[in-house]
Design a protein around this motif. Structure first.
Motif, mmCIF file in Angstrom:
data_model
loop_
_atom_site.group_PDB
_atom_site.id
_atom_site.type_symbol
_atom_site.label_atom_id
_atom_site.label_comp_id
_atom_site.label_asym_id
_atom_site.label_seq_id
_atom_site.Cartn_x
_atom_site.Cartn_y
_atom_site.Cartn_z
ATOM 1 N N MET A 155 0.857 -1.313 0.141
ATOM 2 C CA MET A 155 0.022 0.164 -0.025
ATOM 3 C C MET A 155 0.878 1.150 0.017
ATOM 4 N N SER A 156 1.919 1.289 0.727
ATOM 5 C CA SER A 156 2.837 2.374 0.590
ATOM 6 C C SER A 156 3.507 2.636 -0.638
ATOM 7 N N ARG A 157 3.780 1.522 -1.199
ATOM 8 C CA ARG A 157 4.548 1.713 -2.601
ATOM 9 C C ARG A 157 3.333 2.415 -3.708
ATOM 10 N N TYR A 158 2.167 1.671 -3.280
ATOM 11 C CA TYR A 158 1.074 2.228 -4.343
ATOM 12 C C TYR A 158 0.985 3.757 -4.207
ATOM 13 N N SER A 159 0.804 4.120 -2.783
ATOM 14 C CA SER A 159 0.486 5.681 -2.579
ATOM 15 C C SER A 159 1.749 6.404 -2.790
ATOM 16 N N GLN A 160 2.796 5.804 -2.934
ATOM 17 C CA GLN A 160 4.165 6.762 -3.472
ATOM 18 C C GLN A 160 4.084 6.480 -4.914
ATOM 19 N N GLN A 161 3.234 6.143 -5.682
ATOM 20 C CA GLN A 161 3.461 5.664 -7.257
ATOM 21 C C GLN A 161 4.607 4.892 -7.444
ATOM 22 N N GLN A 162 5.160 3.899 -6.720
ATOM 23 C CA GLN A 162 5.969 3.054 -6.994
ATOM 24 C C GLN A 162 5.666 1.882 -7.710
ATOM 25 N N ILE A 163 4.184 1.526 -7.437
ATOM 26 C CA ILE A 163 3.338 0.601 -8.409
ATOM 27 C C ILE A 163 2.405 1.349 -9.224
ATOM 28 N N ASP A 164 2.429 0.990 -10.349
ATOM 29 C CA ASP A 164 1.754 1.788 -11.288
ATOM 30 C C ASP A 164 -0.051 1.429 -10.995
ATOM 31 N N VAL A 165 -0.762 2.381 -11.338
ATOM 32 C CA VAL A 165 -2.249 2.210 -10.990
ATOM 33 C C VAL A 165 -2.781 1.205 -11.823
ATOM 34 N N ASP A 166 -2.495 0.809 -13.047
ATOM 35 C CA ASP A 166 -2.891 -0.116 -13.735
ATOM 36 C C ASP A 166 -2.623 -1.320 -13.271
ATOM 37 N N THR A 167 -1.440 -1.492 -12.736
ATOM 38 C CA THR A 167 -0.938 -2.879 -12.319
ATOM 39 C C THR A 167 -1.657 -3.298 -11.086
ATOM 40 N N PHE A 168 -1.827 -2.174 -9.973
ATOM 41 C CA PHE A 168 -2.554 -2.347 -8.701
ATOM 42 C C PHE A 168 -4.086 -2.702 -9.163
ATOM 43 N N SER A 169 -4.559 -2.124 -10.166
ATOM 44 C CA SER A 169 -6.022 -2.213 -10.593
ATOM 45 C C SER A 169 -6.161 -3.789 -10.836
ATOM 46 N N SER A 170 -5.388 -3.748 -12.083
ATOM 47 C CA SER A 170 -5.605 -5.340 -12.626
ATOM 48 C C SER A 170 -5.351 -6.549 -11.526
ATOM 49 N N SER A 171 -4.633 -6.347 -10.661
ATOM 50 C CA SER A 171 -4.078 -7.219 -9.634
ATOM 51 C C SER A 171 -5.464 -7.493 -8.772
ATOM 52 N N PHE A 172 -5.812 -6.352 -8.144
ATOM 53 C CA PHE A 172 -7.258 -6.300 -7.510
ATOM 54 C C PHE A 172 -8.270 -6.941 -8.278
ATOM 55 N N GLN A 173 -8.529 -6.577 -9.466
ATOM 56 C CA GLN A 173 -9.708 -7.077 -10.447
ATOM 57 C C GLN A 173 -9.518 -8.551 -10.484
#
Length: 139
Positions: free
Chosen positions: A50-68
């Motif tokens: 979550m920290s990496r995501y909030s710091q934009q170290q994880i791409d939004v599309d990557t995070f979204s695809s994983s969650f989906q």
């Protein structure tokens, strides 16, 4: 893919696949128990992702695809268990999304100290019934 996110996704999909429940009711209850124990054991990894995501170290599309992918797997499982169509929200294709939102909200409250794992465990029968009631609500 980010290592922490990849581990969380893999663990999540494995837990859903390994949930051998033979009914929606049993699946929901097992899903809750699995969620409480997993989140307690893996708090550091979850915070890292979550920290990496909030710091934009994880791409939004990557995070979204994983969650989906995780939501889709739960939806497939729920639909397979609801052969009789007793749960309209599952049949409409939104059962997993709403159930996961409910559970994730409680997990956030656990992280913030509102609930302990012991409280969530003891409340699981009630929470199971609340989720099942929600899944029966026709649109």
């Amino acid at each position: 893919m980010d290592e922490a996110l990849g581990k969380l996704e893999e663990d999540y999909l494995d837990a859903v696949d390994n949930n051998q429940s033979d009914s929606v009711e049993a699946f929901v209850e097992a899903f809750l128990h699995d969620s409480w124990s997993y989140n307690e054991r893996n708090l550091a990894t979850i915070k890292t992702a979550m920290s990496r995501y909030s710091q934009q170290q994880i791409d939004v599309d990557t995070f979204s695809s994983s969650f989906q992918r995780m939501v889709d797997r739960v939806q497939e499982k729920l639909q397979g268990l609801d052969g009789g169509g007793r749960y309209p929200v599952i049949q409409e294709g939104r059962g997993a999304s709403l159930m996961i939102a409910f559970v994730d909200g409680l997990v956030i409250q656990y992280f913030s100290g509102t609930y302990t794992i012991e409280q969530l465990e003891s409340d699981t029968p009630y929470l199971t019934q609340a989720i099942l009631h929600m899944l029966k609500t026709a649109s």
